[in-house]
Design a protein around this motif. Structure first.
Motif, mmCIF file in Angstrom:
data_model
loop_
_atom_site.group_PDB
_atom_site.id
_atom_site.type_symbol
_atom_site.label_atom_id
_atom_site.label_comp_id
_atom_site.label_asym_id
_atom_site.label_seq_id
_atom_site.Cartn_x
_atom_site.Cartn_y
_atom_site.Cartn_z
ATOM 1 N N LEU A 26 0.826 -1.208 0.000
ATOM 2 C CA LEU A 26 0.000 0.000 0.000
ATOM 3 C C LEU A 26 0.863 1.262 0.000
ATOM 4 N N SER A 36 -1.053 -6.129 -3.124
ATOM 5 C CA SER A 36 -1.489 -6.073 -1.723
ATOM 6 C C SER A 36 -2.613 -7.050 -1.417
ATOM 7 N N ARG A 73 -6.722 0.347 1.257
ATOM 8 C CA ARG A 73 -6.657 -0.103 -0.133
ATOM 9 C C ARG A 73 -7.784 0.515 -0.953
#
Length: 166
Positions: free
Chosen positions: A97, A119, A138
């Motif tokens: 991230l 991720s 995210r």
């Protein structure tokens, strides 16, 4: 070592079984005595010494340093190395991230999306509380990437995202 030849000669004298602790000692000394610009080298010593969490911290610091120096190739290379470390999925998700945020900051939607994609499996394998927090970060970054991708060329990076995964 100031000389690569000298470094090789000394390392040949150290048995393979004793090398990991030597690397950790070197990394520990550098950590206490070297400037931030040496974070990448310090991380390398810890990685070779079998201390991935210490390598993680230093490579993340080095990635931030190279991002500030506007060196995207070095920044991306460090994030790639961090994601290959044997650390927790939560730490790797945080690194992915941070990589996505770095790419958004420099206006690279493709690299940011690739980092977000990296991720996903790490977030999926985290504990429930961490998973929810990381998913939230995210999602905000994914919105930034969509805006960045939709912006006209030269429009700059998306702004205003709170992306600290900690």
């Amino acid at each position: 070592f100031q000389s690569e030849l000298l470094r090789r000669a000394v390392m040949r004298m150290v048995p393979f079984s004793e090398r990991p602790p030597v690397h950790v000692r070197i990394g520990t000394w550098l950590e206490a005595n070297a400037p931030l610009a040496f974070s990448e080298s310090i991380g390398e010593q810890f990685a070779r010494g079998g201390a991935p969490e210490a390598a993680y911290a230093h490579w993340m610091a080095a990635a931030e340093f190279h991002q500030q120096q506007e060196e995207p190739d070095r920044t991306d290379g460090l994030f790639t190395r961090v994601l290959d470390l044997e650390v927790s999925n939560e730490l790797r998700a945080q690194a992915a991230l941070a990589w996505a945020q770095s790419a958004v900051d420099r206006g690279d939607a493709g690299a940011a999306q690739a980092a977000l994609d990296r991720s996903t499996p790490f977030i999926r394998d985290c504990d429930e509380e961490s998973c929810a927090r990381l998913r939230s970060v995210r999602n905000r970054l994914a919105d930034d990437v969509r805006r960045l991708a939709a912006a006209p060329a030269g429009g700059g990076a998306a702004s205003g995202a709170a992306t600290d995964p900690e």
